[in-house]
Scaffold this motif. Structure first.
Motif, PDB file in Angstrom:
ATOM      1  N   SER A 137       0.814  -1.230   0.000  1.00  0.00           N
ATOM      2  CA  SER A 137       0.000   0.000   0.000  1.00  0.00           C
ATOM      3  C   SER A 137       0.839   1.268   0.000  1.00  0.00           C
ATOM      4  CB  SER A 137      -0.917   0.007   1.228  1.00  0.00           C
ATOM      5  OG  SER A 137      -0.164   0.150   2.423  1.00  0.00           O
ATOM      6  N   LEU A 138       2.146   1.146   0.112  1.00  0.00           N
ATOM      7  CA  LEU A 138       3.024   2.312   0.199  1.00  0.00           C
ATOM      8  C   LEU A 138       3.442   2.792  -1.182  1.00  0.00           C
ATOM      9  CD1 LEU A 138       5.295   1.102   3.134  1.00  0.00           C
ATOM     10  CD2 LEU A 138       3.303   2.609   3.264  1.00  0.00           C
ATOM     11  N   SER A 139       3.889   4.038  -1.233  1.00  0.00           N
ATOM     12  CA  SER A 139       4.353   4.605  -2.503  1.00  0.00           C
ATOM     13  C   SER A 139       5.704   4.003  -2.881  1.00  0.00           C
ATOM     14  CB  SER A 139       4.497   6.121  -2.379  1.00  0.00           C
ATOM     15  OG  SER A 139       5.594   6.452  -1.544  1.00  0.00           O
ATOM     16  N   GLY A 140       6.099   4.218  -4.128  1.00  0.00           N
ATOM     17  CA  GLY A 140       7.374   3.679  -4.599  1.00  0.00           C
ATOM     18  C   GLY A 140       8.552   4.194  -3.801  1.00  0.00           C
ATOM     19  N   GLY A 141       8.538   5.484  -3.474  1.00  0.00           N
ATOM     20  CA  GLY A 141       9.620   6.046  -2.695  1.00  0.00           C
ATOM     21  C   GLY A 141       9.675   5.511  -1.280  1.00  0.00           C
ATOM     22  N   GLN A 142       8.511   5.300  -0.681  1.00  0.00           N
ATOM     23  CA  GLN A 142       8.460   4.733   0.673  1.00  0.00           C
ATOM     24  C   GLN A 142       8.964   3.299   0.687  1.00  0.00           C
ATOM     25  OE1 GLN A 142       4.308   5.460   1.348  1.00  0.00           O
ATOM     26  NE2 GLN A 142       4.641   7.461   2.309  1.00  0.00           N
ATOM     27  N   ARG A 143       8.604   2.541  -0.336  1.00  0.00           N
ATOM     28  CA  ARG A 143       9.094   1.165  -0.460  1.00  0.00           C
ATOM     29  C   ARG A 143      10.615   1.160  -0.630  1.00  0.00           C
ATOM     30  NH1 ARG A 143       5.782  -2.916  -2.139  1.00  0.00           N
ATOM     31  NH2 ARG A 143       7.210  -3.535  -3.804  1.00  0.00           N
ATOM     32  N   GLN A 144      11.113   2.099  -1.423  1.00  0.00           N
ATOM     33  CA  GLN A 144      12.559   2.207  -1.609  1.00  0.00           C
ATOM     34  C   GLN A 144      13.248   2.496  -0.276  1.00  0.00           C
ATOM     35  OE1 GLN A 144      15.580   1.539  -3.607  1.00  0.00           O
ATOM     36  NE2 GLN A 144      14.186   2.331  -5.179  1.00  0.00           N
ATOM     37  N   ALA A 145      12.656   3.367   0.535  1.00  0.00           N
ATOM     38  CA  ALA A 145      13.228   3.708   1.840  1.00  0.00           C
ATOM     39  C   ALA A 145      13.292   2.476   2.748  1.00  0.00           C
ATOM     40  CB  ALA A 145      12.410   4.815   2.506  1.00  0.00           C
ATOM     41  N   ILE A 146      12.255   1.631   2.713  1.00  0.00           N
ATOM     42  CA  ILE A 146      12.256   0.407   3.530  1.00  0.00           C
ATOM     43  C   ILE A 146      13.395  -0.515   3.097  1.00  0.00           C
ATOM     44  CG2 ILE A 146      10.968  -1.687   4.092  1.00  0.00           C
ATOM     45  CD1 ILE A 146       8.397   0.013   3.750  1.00  0.00           C
ATOM     46  N   ALA A 147      13.576  -0.672   1.787  1.00  0.00           N
ATOM     47  CA  ALA A 147      14.643  -1.547   1.293  1.00  0.00           C
ATOM     48  C   ALA A 147      16.023  -1.005   1.682  1.00  0.00           C
ATOM     49  CB  ALA A 147      14.532  -1.689  -0.222  1.00  0.00           C
ATOM     50  N   ILE A 148      16.191   0.312   1.618  1.00  0.00           N
ATOM     51  CA  ILE A 148      17.462   0.918   2.022  1.00  0.00           C
ATOM     52  C   ILE A 148      17.672   0.745   3.524  1.00  0.00           C
ATOM     53  CG2 ILE A 148      18.767   3.072   2.182  1.00  0.00           C
ATOM     54  CD1 ILE A 148      17.281   4.006  -0.345  1.00  0.00           C
ATOM     55  N   ALA A 149      16.608   0.952   4.308  1.00  0.00           N
ATOM     56  CA  ALA A 149      16.714   0.809   5.760  1.00  0.00           C
ATOM     57  C   ALA A 149      17.146  -0.599   6.136  1.00  0.00           C
ATOM     58  CB  ALA A 149      15.376   1.153   6.416  1.00  0.00           C
ATOM     59  N   ARG A 150      16.652  -1.595   5.417  1.00  0.00           N
ATOM     60  CA  ARG A 150      17.046  -2.981   5.694  1.00  0.00           C
ATOM     61  C   ARG A 150      18.553  -3.162   5.518  1.00  0.00           C
ATOM     62  NH1 ARG A 150      13.511  -6.943   2.523  1.00  0.00           N
ATOM     63  NH2 ARG A 150      14.699  -6.125   0.762  1.00  0.00           N
ATOM     64  N   ALA A 151      19.122  -2.500   4.509  1.00  0.00           N
ATOM     65  CA  ALA A 151      20.565  -2.610   4.260  1.00  0.00           C
ATOM     66  C   ALA A 151      21.376  -1.833   5.292  1.00  0.00           C
ATOM     67  CB  ALA A 151      20.890  -2.119   2.851  1.00  0.00           C
ATOM     68  N   VAL A 152      20.967  -0.605   5.587  1.00  0.00           N
ATOM     69  CA  VAL A 152      21.794   0.242   6.459  1.00  0.00           C
ATOM     70  C   VAL A 152      21.587  -0.061   7.936  1.00  0.00           C
ATOM     71  CG1 VAL A 152      21.817   2.092   4.730  1.00  0.00           C
ATOM     72  CG2 VAL A 152      20.138   2.175   6.582  1.00  0.00           C
ATOM     73  N   TYR A 153      20.632  -0.928   8.282  1.00  0.00           N
ATOM     74  CA  TYR A 153      20.459  -1.308   9.679  1.00  0.00           C
ATOM     75  C   TYR A 153      21.727  -1.966  10.225  1.00  0.00           C
ATOM     76  CZ  TYR A 153      18.617  -3.381  13.953  1.00  0.00           C
ATOM     77  OH  TYR A 153      18.426  -3.730  15.264  1.00  0.00           O
ATOM     78  N   HIS A 154      22.476  -2.633   9.346  1.00  0.00           N
ATOM     79  CA  HIS A 154      23.727  -3.266   9.758  1.00  0.00           C
ATOM     80  C   HIS A 154      24.770  -2.176  10.011  1.00  0.00           C
ATOM     81  CE1 HIS A 154      22.074  -7.174   8.679  1.00  0.00           C
ATOM     82  NE2 HIS A 154      21.661  -6.629   7.542  1.00  0.00           N
ATOM     83  N   ALA A 155      25.261  -2.098  11.233  1.00  0.00           N
ATOM     84  CA  ALA A 155      26.152  -1.005  11.630  1.00  0.00           C
ATOM     85  C   ALA A 155      27.471  -1.021  10.869  1.00  0.00           C
ATOM     86  CB  ALA A 155      26.417  -1.079  13.136  1.00  0.00           C
ATOM     87  N   ASP A 156      27.885  -2.201  10.370  1.00  0.00           N
ATOM     88  CA  ASP A 156      29.180  -2.295   9.704  1.00  0.00           C
ATOM     89  C   ASP A 156      29.090  -2.124   8.190  1.00  0.00           C
ATOM     90  OD1 ASP A 156      27.814  -4.626   9.268  1.00  0.00           O
ATOM     91  OD2 ASP A 156      29.449  -5.987   9.826  1.00  0.00           O
ATOM     92  N   LEU A 157      27.963  -1.664   7.671  1.00  0.00           N
ATOM     93  CA  LEU A 157      27.828  -1.455   6.230  1.00  0.00           C
ATOM     94  C   LEU A 157      28.818  -0.404   5.751  1.00  0.00           C
ATOM     95  CD1 LEU A 157      26.122  -2.174   3.664  1.00  0.00           C
ATOM     96  CD2 LEU A 157      24.768  -0.139   4.177  1.00  0.00           C
ATOM     97  N   ARG A 158      29.591  -0.717   4.724  1.00  0.00           N
ATOM     98  CA  ARG A 158      30.573   0.212   4.169  1.00  0.00           C
ATOM     99  C   ARG A 158      30.255   0.609   2.731  1.00  0.00           C
ATOM    100  NH1 ARG A 158      35.751  -0.586   5.944  1.00  0.00           N
ATOM    101  NH2 ARG A 158      36.183   1.383   4.858  1.00  0.00           N
ATOM    102  N   VAL A 159      29.711  -0.342   1.978  1.00  0.00           N
ATOM    103  CA  VAL A 159      29.465  -0.137   0.542  1.00  0.00           C
ATOM    104  C   VAL A 159      28.033  -0.553   0.232  1.00  0.00           C
ATOM    105  CG1 VAL A 159      30.176  -0.755  -1.800  1.00  0.00           C
ATOM    106  CG2 VAL A 159      31.889  -0.666   0.039  1.00  0.00           C
ATOM    107  N   LEU A 160      27.278   0.338  -0.411  1.00  0.00           N
ATOM    108  CA  LEU A 160      25.896   0.020  -0.785  1.00  0.00           C
ATOM    109  C   LEU A 160      25.719   0.231  -2.280  1.00  0.00           C
ATOM    110  CD1 LEU A 160      23.053  -0.813   0.121  1.00  0.00           C
ATOM    111  CD2 LEU A 160      22.511   1.622   0.343  1.00  0.00           C
ATOM    112  N   VAL A 161      25.286  -0.823  -2.958  1.00  0.00           N
ATOM    113  CA  VAL A 161      24.971  -0.752  -4.386  1.00  0.00           C
ATOM    114  C   VAL A 161      23.490  -0.450  -4.538  1.00  0.00           C
ATOM    115  CG1 VAL A 161      24.874  -2.029  -6.557  1.00  0.00           C
ATOM    116  CG2 VAL A 161      26.800  -2.377  -4.989  1.00  0.00           C
ATOM    117  N   MET A 162      23.162   0.539  -5.358  1.00  0.00           N
ATOM    118  CA  MET A 162      21.780   0.895  -5.661  1.00  0.00           C
ATOM    119  C   MET A 162      21.538   0.597  -7.141  1.00  0.00           C
ATOM    120  SD  MET A 162      20.577   2.249  -2.804  1.00  0.00           S
ATOM    121  CE  MET A 162      19.186   3.241  -3.322  1.00  0.00           C
ATOM    122  N   ASP A 163      20.701  -0.399  -7.415  1.00  0.00           N
ATOM    123  CA  ASP A 163      20.457  -0.847  -8.784  1.00  0.00           C
ATOM    124  C   ASP A 163      19.172  -0.222  -9.317  1.00  0.00           C
ATOM    125  OD1 ASP A 163      20.480  -2.211 -11.186  1.00  0.00           O
ATOM    126  OD2 ASP A 163      19.679  -4.061 -10.340  1.00  0.00           O
TER     127      ASP A 163
END
Length: 260
Positions: free
Chosen positions: A151-177
Motif C-alpha cells: 500500500s506504500l508509494s514507490g519512494g516509501q518502499r525504496q526507503a524500507i529496502a534501504i533501511a534494511r541494508a543500512v540497519y547493519h552497523a558495519d555497512l561500508r558499501v551500498l549498491v543501488m540498482d
C-alpha cells in the motif's frame, strides 16, 4: 565529496567473468571511496549487473581480485558480502508486499524475545528499531507502520529496502540498482535525496542507472561500461551528459580515465 587521491574503500582489479564461451567482463577495474557516489552506466549487456553481482558475492569472478581497504576479500555468496559490509538494493526491492514496514526491514533477520522459554517474534522492538533507522539514517517517517508494504508509494518502499541494508552497523558499501526506474518525479527526487544522505554518512554508494539526469544530480564520478569493458571514468563536474553518452555508444572509440 571523497578525496579521489585517497585509497579506495573497495577496489576491484582485473575482473573477468566468463559464462561458458561468453566473456561478460574483460579485465575490469573499479574504485569506490567512502563518502562518494560512483555511478556505473552503459547500455544493456555492457556488464554492469555482472560486475555488481561479483562485488556483492552473487557471482564469483573467473579472474581478478577484490580488496577492501587494501585487504583481499573472499566471498562465496551474498551473505559473505553482507558480513564484510557490502550490500545491495536491487530494482525489485525484494519486499514482502503483504508484510508491514518493520517486518520487511527485518525480513530474514527477525528479532525475537523469549516467553517462558519459548522464542517469539519481538514485533514491538522491530517496529521501534525500524522507525529509528528510517528516521535517524534516512530522515524518513512513514505515515503508517501497520499497513502492508504493497500500500506504500514507490519512494516509501525504496526507503524500507534501504533501511534494511543500512540497519547493519558495519555497512561500508551500498549498491543501488536502478533505484528510480519505476518512480515519478517527486518520488525520484526523494530517493535521490536518500542517496545523498547515505553519502554524507560516509558510505561508498555505487549507483547503477540508465538515467543520466539522475546520475548528474547525485554522482561524484561516473564509470562507463561497454561490451564488458571499462571504457572511461570521469568526474561529473568535468563533463557533460553528451560526453558520457559518447563514451556509452563509443563515439570516437576512445577510453577516458580522467578520474580513475
Amino acid at each position: 565529496m571523497a578525496d579521489a587521491q585517497a585509497a579506495p574503500t573497495i577496489a576491484m582489479r582485473g575482473i573477468v567473468k566468463r559464462f561458458g564461451g561468453v566473456t561478460a567482463l574483460d579485465d575490469v577495474d573499479l574504485d569506490a571511496h567512502s563518502g562518494e557516489v560512483l555511478a556505473i552506466v552503459g547500455d544493456n549487456g555492457a556488464g554492469k549487473s555482472t560486475l555488481i553481482k561479483i562485488l556483492t558475492g552473487v557471482y564469483q569472478p573467473s579472474a581478478g581480485r577484490i580488496e577492501m581497504d587494501g585487504t583481499p576479500l573472499s566471498m562465496a555468496d551474498h551473505s559473505d558480502a553482507i558480513a564484510l559490509g557490502i550490500d545491495a538494493v536491487y530494482q525489485t526491492l525484494a519486499l514482502a508486499d503483504h508484510l508491514p514496514p518493520a517486518a520487511n526491514v527485518f525480513l530474514g533477520n527477525e528479532l525475537t524475545t523469549s516467553v517462558l522459554g519459548v522464542p517469539l517474534l519481538d514485533n514491538r522492538r522491530m517496529r521501534s528499531e525500524a522507525e529509528k533507522v528510517l528516521f535517524d539514517r534516512l530522515g524518513v517517517r512513514l505515515p503508517d507502520m501497520d499497513s502492508p508494504a504493497a500500500s506504500l508509494s514507490g519512494g516509501q518502499r525504496q526507503a524500507i529496502a534501504i533501511a534494511r541494508a543500512v540497519y547493519h552497523a558495519d555497512l561500508r558499501v551500498l549498491v543501488m540498482d536502478e533505484p528510480t526506474a519505476a518512480l515519478g518525479p517527486q518520488e525520484t527526487a526523494r530517493t535521490l535525496r536518500l542517496i545523498e544522505t547515505l553519502r554524507e554518512q560516509g558510505l561508498a554508494v555505487i549507483l547503477i542507472s540508465h538515467s543520466l539526469d539522475d546520475v548528474f544530480e547525485v554522482a561524484d564520478r561516473v564509470q562507463v561500461m561497454r561490451r564488458g569493458k571499462r571504457v572511461g571514468v570521469v568526474n561529473v563536474a568535468d563533463v557533460t551528459t553528451q560526453d558520457v553518452l559518447g563514451l556509452i555508444v563509443g563515439a570516437g572509440d576512445e577510453t577516458t580515465e580522467s578520474a580513475a
